[in-house]
Write an enzyme that holds these catalytic residues in place. Structure first.
Site, PDB file in Angstrom:
ATOM      1  N   ASN A 138       0.804  -1.222   0.000  1.00  0.00           N
ATOM      2  CA  ASN A 138       0.000   0.000   0.000  1.00  0.00           C
ATOM      3  C   ASN A 138       0.839   1.276   0.000  1.00  0.00           C
ATOM      4  OD1 ASN A 138       0.615  -0.803   2.701  1.00  0.00           O
ATOM      5  ND2 ASN A 138      -0.752   0.787   3.426  1.00  0.00           N
TER       6      ASN A 138
ATOM      7  N   LYS B 175      12.600  -7.090   1.254  1.00  0.00           N
ATOM      8  CA  LYS B 175      11.673  -7.925   0.466  1.00  0.00           C
ATOM      9  C   LYS B 175      10.390  -7.112   0.294  1.00  0.00           C
ATOM     10  CE  LYS B 175       8.723 -11.165  -0.680  1.00  0.00           C
ATOM     11  NZ  LYS B 175       7.660 -10.153  -0.996  1.00  0.00           N
TER      12      LYS B 175
ATOM     13  N   GLY C  98       2.760  -5.617   7.296  1.00  0.00           N
ATOM     14  CA  GLY C  98       1.843  -6.337   6.416  1.00  0.00           C
ATOM     15  C   GLY C  98       0.596  -6.726   7.179  1.00  0.00           C
ATOM     16  N   GLY C  99      -0.108  -7.709   6.638  1.00  0.00           N
ATOM     17  CA  GLY C  99      -1.352  -8.151   7.247  1.00  0.00           C
ATOM     18  C   GLY C  99      -1.107  -9.100   8.412  1.00  0.00           C
TER      19      GLY C  99
ATOM     20  N   GLU D 249       4.497  -4.652  12.353  1.00  0.00           N
ATOM     21  CA  GLU D 249       3.569  -3.537  12.118  1.00  0.00           C
ATOM     22  C   GLU D 249       2.432  -4.112  11.291  1.00  0.00           C
ATOM     23  OE1 GLU D 249       3.775  -0.572  13.288  1.00  0.00           O
ATOM     24  OE2 GLU D 249       5.846  -0.482  13.986  1.00  0.00           O
TER      25      GLU D 249
ATOM     26  N   CYS E 158      -3.087   1.419   6.918  1.00  0.00           N
ATOM     27  CA  CYS E 158      -3.242   0.574   8.107  1.00  0.00           C
ATOM     28  C   CYS E 158      -4.013   1.304   9.199  1.00  0.00           C
ATOM     29  CB  CYS E 158      -1.871   0.139   8.603  1.00  0.00           C
ATOM     30  SG  CYS E 158      -0.746   1.517   8.844  1.00  0.00           S
TER      31      CYS E 158
ATOM     32  N   GLU F   7     -10.665  -5.826   8.914  1.00  0.00           N
ATOM     33  CA  GLU F   7     -10.047  -4.765   8.108  1.00  0.00           C
ATOM     34  C   GLU F   7     -10.470  -4.918   6.640  1.00  0.00           C
ATOM     35  OE1 GLU F   7      -5.764  -5.098   7.433  1.00  0.00           O
ATOM     36  OE2 GLU F   7      -5.556  -3.005   8.012  1.00  0.00           O
TER      37      GLU F   7
HETATM   38  P1  NAD Z   1       1.022  -9.100   3.441  1.00  0.00           P
HETATM   39  O1  NAD Z   1       1.070  -9.596   4.848  1.00  0.00           O
HETATM   40  O2  NAD Z   1       0.310  -9.913   2.441  1.00  0.00           O
HETATM   41  O3  NAD Z   1       2.513  -8.928   2.868  1.00  0.00           O
HETATM   42  C1  NAD Z   1       3.489  -8.096   3.474  1.00  0.00           C
HETATM   43  C2  NAD Z   1       4.866  -8.579   3.043  1.00  0.00           C
HETATM   44  O4  NAD Z   1       5.150  -9.834   3.641  1.00  0.00           O
HETATM   45  C3  NAD Z   1       4.997  -8.805   1.538  1.00  0.00           C
HETATM   46  O5  NAD Z   1       6.310  -8.460   1.144  1.00  0.00           O
HETATM   47  C4  NAD Z   1       4.747 -10.301   1.396  1.00  0.00           C
HETATM   48  O6  NAD Z   1       5.329 -10.855   0.250  1.00  0.00           O
HETATM   49  C5  NAD Z   1       5.388 -10.830   2.663  1.00  0.00           C
HETATM   50  N1  NAD Z   1       4.793 -12.070   3.148  1.00  0.00           N
HETATM   51  C6  NAD Z   1       3.475 -12.395   3.178  1.00  0.00           C
HETATM   52  N2  NAD Z   1       3.321 -13.641   3.684  1.00  0.00           N
HETATM   53  C7  NAD Z   1       4.559 -14.096   3.985  1.00  0.00           C
HETATM   54  C8  NAD Z   1       5.063 -15.321   4.524  1.00  0.00           C
HETATM   55  N3  NAD Z   1       4.254 -16.336   4.849  1.00  0.00           N
HETATM   56  N4  NAD Z   1       6.393 -15.443   4.715  1.00  0.00           N
HETATM   57  C9  NAD Z   1       7.227 -14.418   4.398  1.00  0.00           C
HETATM   58  N5  NAD Z   1       6.797 -13.257   3.857  1.00  0.00           N
HETATM   59  C10 NAD Z   1       5.495 -13.087   3.651  1.00  0.00           C
HETATM   60  O7  NAD Z   1       0.474  -7.617   3.539  1.00  0.00           O
HETATM   61  P2  NAD Z   1      -0.012  -6.711   2.336  1.00  0.00           P
HETATM   62  O8  NAD Z   1      -1.310  -7.280   1.877  1.00  0.00           O
HETATM   63  O9  NAD Z   1       1.108  -6.537   1.377  1.00  0.00           O
HETATM   64  O10 NAD Z   1      -0.246  -5.314   3.050  1.00  0.00           O
HETATM   65  C11 NAD Z   1      -1.474  -4.894   3.555  1.00  0.00           C
HETATM   66  C12 NAD Z   1      -1.485  -5.068   5.060  1.00  0.00           C
HETATM   67  O11 NAD Z   1      -0.395  -4.350   5.638  1.00  0.00           O
HETATM   68  C13 NAD Z   1      -2.736  -4.522   5.702  1.00  0.00           C
HETATM   69  O12 NAD Z   1      -3.231  -5.442   6.635  1.00  0.00           O
HETATM   70  C14 NAD Z   1      -2.245  -3.270   6.409  1.00  0.00           C
HETATM   71  O13 NAD Z   1      -3.013  -2.915   7.516  1.00  0.00           O
HETATM   72  C15 NAD Z   1      -0.853  -3.638   6.783  1.00  0.00           C
HETATM   73  N6  NAD Z   1      -0.036  -2.437   6.997  1.00  0.00           N
HETATM   74  C16 NAD Z   1       0.357  -2.121   8.265  1.00  0.00           C
HETATM   75  C17 NAD Z   1       1.100  -0.967   8.507  1.00  0.00           C
HETATM   76  C18 NAD Z   1       1.557  -0.593   9.906  1.00  0.00           C
HETATM   77  O14 NAD Z   1       2.448   0.238  10.038  1.00  0.00           O
HETATM   78  N7  NAD Z   1       1.004  -1.165  10.948  1.00  0.00           N
HETATM   79  C19 NAD Z   1       1.454  -0.134   7.436  1.00  0.00           C
HETATM   80  C20 NAD Z   1       1.049  -0.480   6.155  1.00  0.00           C
HETATM   81  C21 NAD Z   1       0.299  -1.645   5.947  1.00  0.00           C
END
Ligand code: NAD
Length: 494
Positions: A157, A180, A234-235, A256, A290, A388
């Site tokens: 995002n 990554k 990430g999520g 985060e 987020c 979310e």
């Molecule tokens: P995601 O969890 O799908 O992916 C995040 C990263 O982790 C990507 O690079 C992905 O390839 C990697 N990843 C995913 N699963 C993995 C695994 N099993 N092993 C290793 N790496 C893995 O998240 P997204 O869909 O890219 O981002 C959206 C999410 O991020 C939303 O839930 C949002 O709330 C959150 N977010 C949080 C913040 C914060 O600061 N708290 C900021 C921005 C986004």
């Protein structure tokens, strides 16, 4: 030969095609067409990048730089990024479709340049201390040290924004890194590497990037024994998977994660201010933030008035191509996410929630567009209020008691952020003390600065970014004991 723009992966200051020969296409969400490709890195590619980072930490000049020297490099990086703001903003726009908010943050005075300048100044402020340990003839001191090779995981995002928060603090602390980025939006990160490499600003191997899918490329990076710390944004489900793999090697993780942030509007609030602040906290960026404050808890006396104002502001948003200067909301960042947001809106409608603004047909263009959407009378326990959506979707619920509304605000597994809108600022501060969230806003929303730590309570994560706390998360302490026992023939013993 592909006509897509190729972004190879970056290790040891060199560009590499993937060992497997496999690439991932990156779509422009404004029209749904592939425009670039990035490597689908396998474990061998990951090992290559980690080895480059390890050599740079152990043998390269980076590990031996004095903190003030690191600070000078960070300051130069901030200036370099600001000089290349448009170049980075343009790539990020094409890759994830965010409307024109990226470049201003990357310019001089913008918050992403501030991060570099802030941490540049903090590099030489981390002082150890002498500890008056209760042991005779012992001198004990502690110092702050980097971890070594750290891995930075980015979501799609806000790739450059999340990268800069992590990278500036990780480098200030003296680590080397392997990044990554998300498989959906890797190109701006790789463009930044081109900018670093062209300017020859960092020794080889200090910063490296591998691209690919989370469960394969990402998991190989988490599992690599030479990676000493993970910083993940990430999520929640991705975070849980990463933490589980990291636990195999008792590897520390900074998390985060997502949120479902409440916004409490009291009856005494300035409703105009609240409606504008809340619209600005959900709809820009298509709700893909987020901290998006989308769970609206509005006092029963003002809910009708407030909702009318919010709906009017939401309806005035212009949904369309991010390259059209009139657009205020661009597309959602990728096809899978677009479908997931539509499914969640359909499910909320099927659950019987009152739909007062429907953004599903807000734009007829071919890309992944969803406009502002508002559901009314959504009980806090409903799926829509607990899950979310990460889209431009808000839900409202009425309340009558301040104590109950705090309970409601806290009644979610998340704890990332919250908003309180009231004319009684002292009461707002007392309410803030009871809210379970890493950031609470009173009569404003969405503000952040390099100096102020951000992070989650509960399932929104642990560890912090920004501020002194953000840099501390990339460091560990070492305690050294020096025996000063004089022995039997102490010449000072008169
Ligand atoms: P995601 O969890 O799908 O992916 C995040 C990263 O982790 C990507 O690079 C992905 O390839 C990697 N990843 C995913 N699963 C993995 C695994 N099993 N092993 C290793 N790496 C893995 O998240 P997204 O869909 O890219 O981002 C959206 C999410 O991020 C939303 O839930 C949002 O709330 C959150 N977010 C949080 C913040 C914060 O600061 N708290 C900021 C921005 C986004």
């Amino acid at each position: 030969m592909s006509d897509l723009t190729s972004f190879p992966f970056f290790a040891g200051d060199q560009w590499h095609d993937p060992a497997s020969g496999k690439w991932i296409e990156s779509e422009n969400p404004a029209d749904g067409r592939a425009w670039a490709r990035v490597p689908d890195c396998d474990a061998a590619d990951v090992a290559h990048a980690v080895a480059a980072a390890k050599t740079a930490f152990n043998d390269g000049p980076w590990g031996r730089l004095l903190p003030a020297q690191r600070g000078r490099v960070l300051r130069q990086i901030g200036d370099l990024i600001s000089a290349n703001a448009d170049r980075l903003g343009e790539i990020e726009l094409r890759d994830n479709g965010r409307t024109g908010t990226i470049a201003p943050g990357l310019r001089e005075g913008g918050w992403q340049v501030d991060s570099w300048h802030y941490y540049a100044g903090l590099c030489d402020k981390f002082e150890g201390r002498i500890i008056p340990a209760e042991l005779p003839d012992m001198h004990n001191y502690m110092s702050w040290e980097p971890f070594g090779v750290v891995a930075l995981f980015l979501p799609w995002n806000a790739p450059i924004g999340t990268l800069i928060w992590k990278l500036s603090a990780a480098l200030a602390a003296g680590n080397t890194v392997v990044i990554k980025p998300s498989e959906h939006a890797s190109c701006s990160t790789l463009e930044l590497m081109k900018i670093f490499s062209e300017a020859d600003i960092l020794p080889a191997g200090v910063v490296n990037v591998v691209t690919g899918f989370g469960p394969s490329t990402g998991a190989a990076l988490v599992r690599h024994p030479d990676v000493r710390l993970i910083s993940f944004t990430g999520g929640t489900s991705g975070g849980q998977a990463v933490a589980a793999v990291a636990a195999e090697q008792v590897k520390p993780v900074i998390m985060e994660l997502g949120g479902k942030s409440p916004q409490i509007v009291r009856a005494d609030a300035d409703l105009d201010l609240a409606a504008k602040g809340i619209a600005g906290a959900i709809f820009p960026g298509g709700g893909q933030s987020c901290i998006s404050g989308s769970r609206l808890l509005i006092h029963a006396d003002v809910i009708e008035d407030f909702t009318t104002r919010l709906a009017a502001l939401a309806a005035a948003e212009v949904v369309g191509s991010p390259s059209d200067p009139d657009s205020t909301i661009g597309p959602l960042a990728n096809r899978a996410h677009y479908q997931s947001v539509l499914t969640k809106i359909d499910a909320a409608e099927a659950a019987g929630h009152r739909l007062i603004l429907d953004g599903r047909s807000a734009c007829r263009d071919a890309g992944y567009y969803v406009g502002p959407t508002i559901f009314a009378d959504v009980p806090n326990g409903a799926d829509l209020a607990q899950t979310e959506v990460f889209g431009p979707v808000a839900s409202t619920e009425a309340w009558t008691s301040d104590i109950d509304v705090i309970r409601k605000a806290n009644d979610t597994p998340y704890g990332l952020a919250a908003g309180i809108w009231t004319a009684d600022v002292a009461l707002g501060m007392r309410m803030a003390a009871r809210i379970e969230a890493g950031t609470v806003y009173i009569n404003n929303y969405f503000n952040a600065s390099s100096q102020s730590p951000v992070g989650g309570f509960k399932q929104s994560g642990y560890g912090r970014e920004n501020g002194i706390e953000g840099m501390r998360c990339f460091m560990q302490t070492k305690s050294v004991w020096l025996a000063t026992n004089p022995g039997p023939n102490d010449p000072l013993d008169a």
